[in-house]
Design a protein around this motif. Structure first.
Motif, PDB file in Angstrom:
ATOM      1  N   GLY A 172      89.921  77.333 -20.312  1.00  0.00           N
ATOM      2  CA  GLY A 172      90.420  78.704 -20.388  1.00  0.00           C
ATOM      3  C   GLY A 172      91.478  78.866 -21.463  1.00  0.00           C
ATOM      4  N   SER A 173      92.304  77.841 -21.667  1.00  0.00           N
ATOM      5  CA  SER A 173      93.336  77.902 -22.703  1.00  0.00           C
ATOM      6  C   SER A 173      92.706  78.025 -24.090  1.00  0.00           C
ATOM      7  N   VAL A 174      91.628  77.283 -24.306  1.00  0.00           N
ATOM      8  CA  VAL A 174      90.940  77.322 -25.605  1.00  0.00           C
ATOM      9  C   VAL A 174      90.222  78.656 -25.787  1.00  0.00           C
ATOM     10  N   VAL A 175      89.506  79.075 -24.754  1.00  0.00           N
ATOM     11  CA  VAL A 175      88.706  80.309 -24.833  1.00  0.00           C
ATOM     12  C   VAL A 175      89.586  81.538 -25.049  1.00  0.00           C
ATOM     13  N   THR A 176      90.669  81.656 -24.283  1.00  0.00           N
ATOM     14  CA  THR A 176      91.521  82.836 -24.423  1.00  0.00           C
ATOM     15  C   THR A 176      92.195  82.902 -25.790  1.00  0.00           C
ATOM     16  N   SER A 177      92.498  81.744 -26.369  1.00  0.00           N
ATOM     17  CA  SER A 177      93.118  81.754 -27.694  1.00  0.00           C
ATOM     18  C   SER A 177      92.134  82.270 -28.751  1.00  0.00           C
ATOM     19  N   LEU A 178      90.856  81.907 -28.611  1.00  0.00           N
ATOM     20  CA  LEU A 178      89.851  82.376 -29.571  1.00  0.00           C
ATOM     21  C   LEU A 178      89.538  83.862 -29.389  1.00  0.00           C
ATOM     22  N   TRP A 179      89.431  84.304 -28.138  1.00  0.00           N
ATOM     23  CA  TRP A 179      89.174  85.730 -27.898  1.00  0.00           C
ATOM     24  C   TRP A 179      90.370  86.577 -28.323  1.00  0.00           C
ATOM     25  N   LEU A 180      91.579  86.025 -28.222  1.00  0.00           N
ATOM     26  CA  LEU A 180      92.759  86.732 -28.704  1.00  0.00           C
ATOM     27  C   LEU A 180      92.648  86.969 -30.205  1.00  0.00           C
ATOM     28  N   LEU A 181      92.259  85.936 -30.931  1.00  0.00           N
ATOM     29  CA  LEU A 181      92.084  86.060 -32.374  1.00  0.00           C
ATOM     30  C   LEU A 181      90.995  87.076 -32.696  1.00  0.00           C
ATOM     31  N   TYR A 182      89.900  87.039 -31.910  1.00  0.00           N
ATOM     32  CA  TYR A 182      88.797  87.989 -32.118  1.00  0.00           C
ATOM     33  C   TYR A 182      89.271  89.423 -31.855  1.00  0.00           C
TER      34      TYR A 182
END
Length: 214
Positions: free
Chosen positions: A165-175
């Motif tokens: 979740g830490s990795v996924v949320t960081s990427l969706w934040l950038l998106y």
């Protein structure tokens, strides 16, 4: 904005990591099968995953975003499989079905609302709904924060889901920053904070090994 040139790449990476995150509960299911019990394992990630996948799918349809739709269809399917495994070894199936029924009913009401709401308002209002629901699911394990600190044991926290979740949320934040969508930004900046907080707790208080069931 230079970042917009990487919209498709970041979207694809976010979609890929979200798909990969869908396999994280498999490690929890592996423990369930190994010990032939669901003791000390909360079904909330599976039940909540089903509900949030349905809502995020609807959100993706509203936004007409090709990065969100297939990911959430896949996530919904996998969470059904994970919950089925949980039910197979659960001693309290009725309670699980009750919780699942409430989540499905709630998601159904919200999706029905999305069909009748004014098209000019639905993106804003449904964005708020999805944001609140998703953050509630991510932050749910922190309700036991006092007990975790007291016992110095995080074995009840779903570590594979927290790490992914830490990795996924960081990427969706950038998106979200790239497509300038405030709801995706808010969802994931708070989501990342909640995941990272739990991740820190997992390293501070490593979970105690579960007792093997004869």
């Amino acid at each position: 904005m230079v970042l917009k040139d990487y919209k498709d790449i970041v979207g694809a990476a976010a979609g890929f990591t979200t798909t990969a995150q869908c396999f994280a509960p498999a490690f929890i299911c592996k423990d369930i099968i190994k010990q032939k019990s669901t003791d000390n394992i909360d079904p909330t990630p599976f039940i909540g995953g089903i509900g949030i996948s349905l809502l995020m799918l609807q959100h993706g349809l509203i936004l007409n975003d090709p990065a969100m739709i297939p990911v959430n269809i896949f996530g919904f399917t996998l969470n059904i499989i994970y919950l089925s495994i949980y039910l197979l070894y659960s001693d309290d199936k009725l309670s699980v079905f009750r919780s699942l029924g409430k989540v499905i009913a709630g998601a159904g009401v919200l999706i029905g609302y999305a069909q009748i709401e004014n098209k000019d308002r639905i993106e804003f209002t449904f964005g708020i709904i999805v944001t609140v629901m998703m953050l509630s699911l991510i932050g749910a394990p922190l309700l036991n924060l006092k007990e975790i600190i007291r016992s110095k044991d995080t074995s009840a926290l779903p570590f594979p889901l927290i790490l992914s979740g830490s990795v996924v949320t960081s990427l969706w934040l950038l998106y979200g920053i790239i497509i300038e969508n405030v709801f995706i930004q808010i969802q994931n900046v708070v989501g990342f904070t909640l995941c990272f907080t739990q991740l820190v707790l997992c390293f501070m208080y490593p979970g105690k090994p579960r007792k093997k069931v004869e």
